[in-house]
Design an enzyme around this catalytic site. Sequence first.
Site: not given
Length: 295
Positions: A2-3
């Site tokens: 994820c970011g």
Amino acid sequence: MCGIVGLFLKKDDLRPRLGDLLTDMLITMTDRGPDSAGIAIYGDDADGLKMTIQSATPDEDFDGLEENLTALLRGPVRMRVIDTHAVLTLPEGSEAEVRAFMAEKGIRVMGVGNSMEIFKEVGLPKDVASRFGIRQMAGSHGIGHTRMATESAVTTLGAHPFSTDGDQCLVHNGSLSNHNRMRRELARKGFAPQTQNDTEVAACYISSRLAEGANLGEALDGTLQDLDGFFTFVVGTKNGFGVVRDPIACKPAVMAETDDYVAFGSEYRAFANLPGIDNARVWEPEPATVYFWER
């Protein structure tokens, strides 16, 4: 994978640009998680309680809602509709009654507080940000997340940030291995997670520690003893912004600080459009180390 991103402004002259800067940061992280995206913005304090709600059928569910709540609470209610979300300004002390009303109507509560607003949906960061007009939002700090789902379904409720108490929210990159045991412990303390997402367990944990009297730094430090797995957490409170990584620190993270702001990103490229980044102090946050700033 994820970011996650975060931006804490030290000076008020950048407040009008908060949403714009956060949007650029989050869009840059799109390839780390294309499933869903969300942003929490800490803006001006409301004259009362601020509640962000969400509906899959807003035209139907939001029609007449402001008037119905005004009648229910016998006090002033204001509603600002933004796509599938709406931000309500409610009388102080009305949270429990309004939550019960929303549950009966099938309307989801994204978060409550005096300054925090949360917007999240399934889709790419650029599309989610555009739907809610994030670029035009001002504030003192905010956090964002773009998700690649691994632990639970791709839904609006599974998107980050998660908020589990007033003006508190959390985003997470990683996976917790003891979340089922922690769910039971947190439920006994009155902080029962409402979804199957392990990130909400972490958010409930932070909220429970803050409710017990810990400050943000102490609550983040507690994750290192009580939560198992690999994680990077970025947390927002009304006055603060904090970061912690697990002792192995296998999830990428970078921070930058100038006289004007503190920024967090999963990768350095998230900082590309920040003013003065060329002169910022840039570092990788250490494993098992808490970083936090408060106003």
